[in-house]
Write a protein that holds these residues in place. Structure first.
Motif, PDB file in Angstrom:
ATOM      1  N   LEU A   1      13.618   1.819  -3.344  1.00 56.55           N
ATOM      2  CA  LEU A   1      12.214   1.655  -2.993  1.00 56.55           C
ATOM      3  C   LEU A   1      11.703   0.287  -3.425  1.00 56.55           C
ATOM      4  N   GLU A   2      10.536  -0.072  -2.920  1.00 57.80           N
ATOM      5  CA  GLU A   2       9.896  -1.307  -3.381  1.00 57.80           C
ATOM      6  C   GLU A   2       9.490  -1.142  -4.838  1.00 57.80           C
ATOM      7  N   HIS A   3       9.798  -2.130  -5.639  1.00 58.71           N
ATOM      8  CA  HIS A   3       9.556  -2.005  -7.072  1.00 58.71           C
ATOM      9  C   HIS A   3       8.113  -2.357  -7.432  1.00 58.71           C
ATOM     10  N   ALA A   4       7.665  -1.739  -8.505  1.00 58.00           N
ATOM     11  CA  ALA A   4       6.319  -2.005  -9.007  1.00 58.00           C
ATOM     12  C   ALA A   4       6.280  -3.388  -9.668  1.00 58.00           C
ATOM     13  N   GLY A   5       5.078  -3.786 -10.095  1.00 60.24           N
ATOM     14  CA  GLY A   5       4.943  -5.062 -10.780  1.00 60.24           C
ATOM     15  C   GLY A   5       4.604  -6.193  -9.830  1.00 60.24           C
ATOM     16  N   ILE A   6       4.534  -7.389 -10.384  1.00 63.21           N
ATOM     17  CA  ILE A   6       4.099  -8.567  -9.642  1.00 63.21           C
ATOM     18  C   ILE A   6       5.300  -9.481  -9.386  1.00 63.21           C
ATOM     19  N   PRO A   7       5.711  -9.632  -8.143  1.00 68.39           N
ATOM     20  CA  PRO A   7       6.821 -10.553  -7.869  1.00 68.39           C
ATOM     21  C   PRO A   7       6.361 -12.001  -8.011  1.00 68.39           C
ATOM     22  N   ILE A   8       7.192 -12.794  -8.650  1.00 67.69           N
ATOM     23  CA  ILE A   8       6.873 -14.212  -8.796  1.00 67.69           C
ATOM     24  C   ILE A   8       8.160 -15.012  -8.648  1.00 67.69           C
ATOM     25  N   SER A   9       8.123 -16.040  -7.844  1.00 68.06           N
ATOM     26  CA  SER A   9       9.318 -16.847  -7.614  1.00 68.06           C
ATOM     27  C   SER A   9       9.434 -17.930  -8.689  1.00 68.06           C
ATOM     28  N   GLN A  10      10.630 -18.460  -8.831  1.00 64.62           N
ATOM     29  CA  GLN A  10      10.819 -19.537  -9.799  1.00 64.62           C
ATOM     30  C   GLN A  10      10.042 -20.802  -9.412  1.00 64.62           C
TER      31      GLN A  10
ATOM     32  N   ALA B   1      14.422   2.573 -13.438  1.00 64.03           N
ATOM     33  CA  ALA B   1      13.726   3.857 -13.553  1.00 64.03           C
ATOM     34  C   ALA B   1      12.578   3.775 -14.554  1.00 64.03           C
ATOM     35  N   ILE B   2      12.830   3.166 -15.713  1.00 63.85           N
ATOM     36  CA  ILE B   2      11.783   3.068 -16.736  1.00 63.85           C
ATOM     37  C   ILE B   2      10.689   2.106 -16.282  1.00 63.85           C
ATOM     38  N   TRP B   3      11.066   1.066 -15.560  1.00 64.54           N
ATOM     39  CA  TRP B   3      10.073   0.130 -15.003  1.00 64.54           C
ATOM     40  C   TRP B   3       9.098   0.868 -14.082  1.00 64.54           C
ATOM     41  N   GLN B   4       9.639   1.699 -13.225  1.00 65.13           N
ATOM     42  CA  GLN B   4       8.794   2.465 -12.313  1.00 65.13           C
ATOM     43  C   GLN B   4       7.930   3.469 -13.082  1.00 65.13           C
TER      44      GLN B   4
END
Length: 327
Positions: free
Chosen positions: A36-45, A225-228
């Motif tokens: 699935l799409e993961h939670a949190g904020i994606p940020i590129s380098q 799993a814990i991240w979600q």
């Protein structure tokens, strides 16, 4: 009476088959979050580099300047000398970050750290089925305790890592599948690591397959799993526009067309490859054929059970007929 016994046996076998199938499906469903799409904020380098103000940076530094790496020599226990290629990769990080503290955790210092600061976990730590699980687990406790940036020994540094220190914590996202635990960073005592370390014992389940056991008991599937779970406990974004509690996923996608890696390199890996890794890679490359084999196997099993039922039911009918003919 014989016919009743046959029917009862078939019923019991059916119940056992359905129970086993249901349990297996319920256990497999725990892996759903890796797809699935993961939670949190994606940020590129590149975004990290662009946001960094250099000497004019006004944001507070949240992550301490510490680089952690773990070396447990499984082939030659007690020998703490890094292989030459790993030592070369390590030096790319120390040379690019000369003012940072560097900690290389050996098998002995890792266990001493757990025994001294987290003795409640020592029994589980010592009893892990695979040595790499101890390497997995100790990195989480180290980040929770000290903070800093953790790197696997096959990850090198391209440049100064200071721009990555202005976020409360981040985890790496390869852009497909599960999140990664090869490069991690955090401020000390972050609540995500508290929840994760407290979940290591409940998740310490033997899945028979080495790759699955390692991944879901302590590795990247476990981290995902814990991240979600962690983000599911936070208020929804529409109820809490201040998203500071949502943590960052640093993108490290190596596919063509993805943002380039500015800070890290990936060298040799595969130090914990087991026999089932190749099997799962084959399944991934031949998913349609694998599904056909599964469907065919289930169909063959059902067909075989029905054949046995008819055979034994027919045998019982013949015995009943013979019994009546003798009376």
């Amino acid at each position: 009476m014989l016919r009743f016994s046959v029917r009862l046996s078939v019923l019991l076998w059916g119940i056992a088959l359905l129970t086993t199938l249901g349990y297996s499906i319920s256990r497999l469903l725990v892996f759903k979050q890796i797809f699935l799409e993961h939670a949190g904020i994606p940020i590129s380098q590149p975004q990290v580099a662009e946001a960094y103000g250099g000497a004019n940076e006004t944001r507070p530094q949240l992550i301490p300047k510490i680089i952690h790496q773990v070396f447990h020599n499984w082939k030659d226990p007690g020998n703490e000398t890094l292989p030459s290629d790993w030592d070369h990769v390590r030096k790319t990080c120390t040379d690019a970050n000369p003012d940072w503290e560097y900690k290389l955790w050996s098998e002995k210092s890792s266990r001493d750290f757990i025994e001294r600061h987290y003795p409640w976990f020592l029994r589980t730590y010592d009893r892990y089925r695979f040595p790499v699980q101890r390497v997995d687990a100790v990195r989480y406790f180290i980040l929770m305790h000290y903070g800093g940036i953790y790197l696997d020994l096959d990850n090198g540094c391209k440049t100064d890592l200071t721009p990555l220190l202005y976020y409360p914590m981040w985890i790496t996202d390869p852009g497909r599948g599960a999140l990664s635990n090869n490069v991690l960073a955090s401020s000390p005592h972050h609540p995500y690591w508290i929840r994760l370390t407290q979940s290591l014992i409940p998740y310490n389940y033997d899945w028979f397959f080495p790759y699955v056991t390692i991944s879901y008991a302590s590795g990247q599937w476990f981290v995902t799993a814990i991240w979600q779970e962690y983000h599911s406990l936070l208020p929804p974004v529409d109820q809490n526009p201040a998203i500071e509690h949502r943590q960052y996923r640093l993108m490290m996608d190596d596919r063509d067309g993805a943002d380039p890696s500015i800070y890290f390199t990936q060298e040799r890996g595969g130090t914990w490859v087991n026999w089932d890794n190749r099997m799962f890679l084959w399944i991934g490359d031949h998913l349609f054929l694998f599904l056909l084999l599964v469907v065919g196997g289930i169909s063959s099993t059902v067909w075989g059970c029905l054949r046995l039922r008819r055979k034994y039911a027919g045998g019982g009918k013949q015995a009943y007929t013979r019994l009546n003919s003798t009376i």
